[in-house]
Design a protein around this motif. Structure first.
Motif, PDB file in Angstrom:
ATOM      1  N   LEU A 106       0.832  -1.210   0.000  1.00 38.28           N
ATOM      2  CA  LEU A 106       0.000   0.000   0.000  1.00 38.28           C
ATOM      3  C   LEU A 106       0.867   1.261   0.000  1.00 38.28           C
ATOM      4  O   LEU A 106       0.543   2.244  -0.676  1.00 38.28           O
ATOM      5  CB  LEU A 106      -0.944   0.000   1.208  1.00 38.28           C
ATOM      6  N   ASP A 107       1.965   1.227   0.740  1.00 29.93           N
ATOM      7  CA  ASP A 107       2.874   2.373   0.752  1.00 29.93           C
ATOM      8  C   ASP A 107       3.492   2.582  -0.624  1.00 29.93           C
ATOM      9  O   ASP A 107       3.599   3.717  -1.101  1.00 29.93           O
ATOM     10  CB  ASP A 107       3.954   2.169   1.814  1.00 29.93           C
ATOM     11  N   ASN A 108       3.901   1.510  -1.283  1.00 27.52           N
ATOM     12  CA  ASN A 108       4.443   1.615  -2.650  1.00 27.52           C
ATOM     13  C   ASN A 108       3.407   2.177  -3.611  1.00 27.52           C
ATOM     14  O   ASN A 108       3.724   3.014  -4.461  1.00 27.52           O
ATOM     15  CB  ASN A 108       4.934   0.258  -3.140  1.00 27.52           C
ATOM     16  N   LEU A 109       2.165   1.732  -3.490  1.00 30.10           N
ATOM     17  CA  LEU A 109       1.087   2.221  -4.348  1.00 30.10           C
ATOM     18  C   LEU A 109       0.859   3.715  -4.122  1.00 30.10           C
ATOM     19  O   LEU A 109       0.711   4.482  -5.076  1.00 30.10           O
ATOM     20  CB  LEU A 109      -0.202   1.444  -4.089  1.00 30.10           C
ATOM     21  N   ARG A 110       0.850   4.145  -2.847  1.00 29.30           N
ATOM     22  CA  ARG A 110       0.677   5.562  -2.531  1.00 29.30           C
ATOM     23  C   ARG A 110       1.780   6.394  -3.172  1.00 29.30           C
ATOM     24  O   ARG A 110       1.529   7.433  -3.762  1.00 29.30           O
ATOM     25  CB  ARG A 110       0.672   5.789  -1.011  1.00 29.30           C
ATOM     26  N   ARG A 111       3.033   5.921  -3.092  1.00 25.49           N
ATOM     27  CA  ARG A 111       4.158   6.650  -3.692  1.00 25.49           C
ATOM     28  C   ARG A 111       4.005   6.746  -5.204  1.00 25.49           C
ATOM     29  O   ARG A 111       4.282   7.785  -5.800  1.00 25.49           O
ATOM     30  CB  ARG A 111       5.479   5.964  -3.346  1.00 25.49           C
ATOM     31  N   GLU A 112       3.579   5.660  -5.850  1.00 28.99           N
ATOM     32  CA  GLU A 112       3.388   5.674  -7.299  1.00 28.99           C
ATOM     33  C   GLU A 112       2.293   6.652  -7.701  1.00 28.99           C
ATOM     34  O   GLU A 112       2.431   7.385  -8.692  1.00 28.99           O
ATOM     35  CB  GLU A 112       3.072   4.276  -7.799  1.00 28.99           C
ATOM     36  N   ILE A 113       1.212   6.695  -6.939  1.00 30.42           N
ATOM     37  CA  ILE A 113       0.120   7.629  -7.247  1.00 30.42           C
ATOM     38  C   ILE A 113       0.586   9.065  -7.048  1.00 30.42           C
ATOM     39  O   ILE A 113       0.328   9.941  -7.876  1.00 30.42           O
ATOM     40  CB  ILE A 113      -1.123   7.317  -6.381  1.00 30.42           C
ATOM     41  N   ASP A 114       1.304   9.331  -5.939  1.00 28.38           N
ATOM     42  CA  ASP A 114       1.844  10.681  -5.712  1.00 28.38           C
ATOM     43  C   ASP A 114       2.760  11.096  -6.850  1.00 28.38           C
ATOM     44  O   ASP A 114       2.713  12.232  -7.318  1.00 28.38           O
ATOM     45  CB  ASP A 114       2.613  10.747  -4.383  1.00 28.38           C
ATOM     46  N   GLU A 115       3.620  10.191  -7.290  1.00 31.79           N
ATOM     47  CA  GLU A 115       4.553  10.501  -8.378  1.00 31.79           C
ATOM     48  C   GLU A 115       3.785  10.776  -9.673  1.00 31.79           C
ATOM     49  O   GLU A 115       4.157  11.671 -10.437  1.00 31.79           O
ATOM     50  CB  GLU A 115       5.543   9.350  -8.577  1.00 31.79           C
TER      51      GLU A 115
END
Length: 147
Positions: A10-19
C-alpha cells in the motif's frame, strides 16, 4: 525468501500515485502542500553546524516576512515556526511549487546551550541563528599526571 506485507504494498502504491500526480503537475490529493506537515519535504531547509563555543543554524526562508517568524528553545530543541502568505492571484495559475501556509520545524540540538546568549538574524531570505554552548557542554582539557 522475502516476506510479503500488505502495508509495504500500500505504501508503494501511494508513492506511485503521488509521483503520477507530480508528473502531471498536480498537487497531492486532499490539498497537501509543500509546507503541510503531511508532506514528505521538510521546511525550512537548514544547515546545523558547531565549533567548540557555539552551535549555528542557517535556515532557508525565501519569501517569508521576518515578522511572521517565531523561535523557541525548550529542553535541547529549537523550534522555528511561521507562515508564508499566499501570493495575490494574478490570472490562471498553471503550477504552484513554492508553497505557502503555516510551518514549523523542530531541531534536536547536539549540545546544551545558553539560551541567554542566543541570537538570530534574518537577511536575504536566510535566518542565521547563533547559540552559545553552556559551560558544561564545552570540551575540557584534562591534565594527565605522570607518576
Amino acid at each position: 525468501m522475502a516476506s510479503w506485507s500488505i502495508f509495504n504494498e500500500l505504501d508503494n502504491l501511494r508513492r506511485e500515485i503521488d509521483e503520477a500526480f507530480r508528473g502531471a503537475g498536480v498537487a497531492r490529493p486532499l490539498g497537501a502542500t509543500f509546507l503541510s506537515p503531511t508532506s514528505g519535504r521538510r521546511f525550512p531547509l537548514i544547515n546545523l553546524s558547531e565549533d567548540e563555543e557555539h552551535l549555528y543554524i542557517e535556515a532557508m526562508l525565501p519569501g517569508v516576512d521576518p515578522k511572521e517568524l517565531q523561535l523557541s528553545l525548550l529542553r535541547g530543541s529549537l523550534t522555528l515556526s511561521g507562515e508564508r502568505k499566499a501570493p495575490a492571484e494574478k490570472g490562471l495559475l498553471h503550477r504552484s511549487e513554492l508553497g505557502f501556509g503555516k510551518f514549523s520545524r523542530t531541531v534536536d540540538l547536539p549540545a546544551d546551550i545558553n539560551a541567554d546568549r542566543t541570537s538570530a538574524e534574518y537577511k536575504d531570505g536566510v535566518m542565521r541563528i547563533t547559540m552559545a554552548k553552556s559551560e558544561h557542554a564545552k570540551p575540557r582539557k584534562i591534565e594527565i599526571r605522570q607518576g
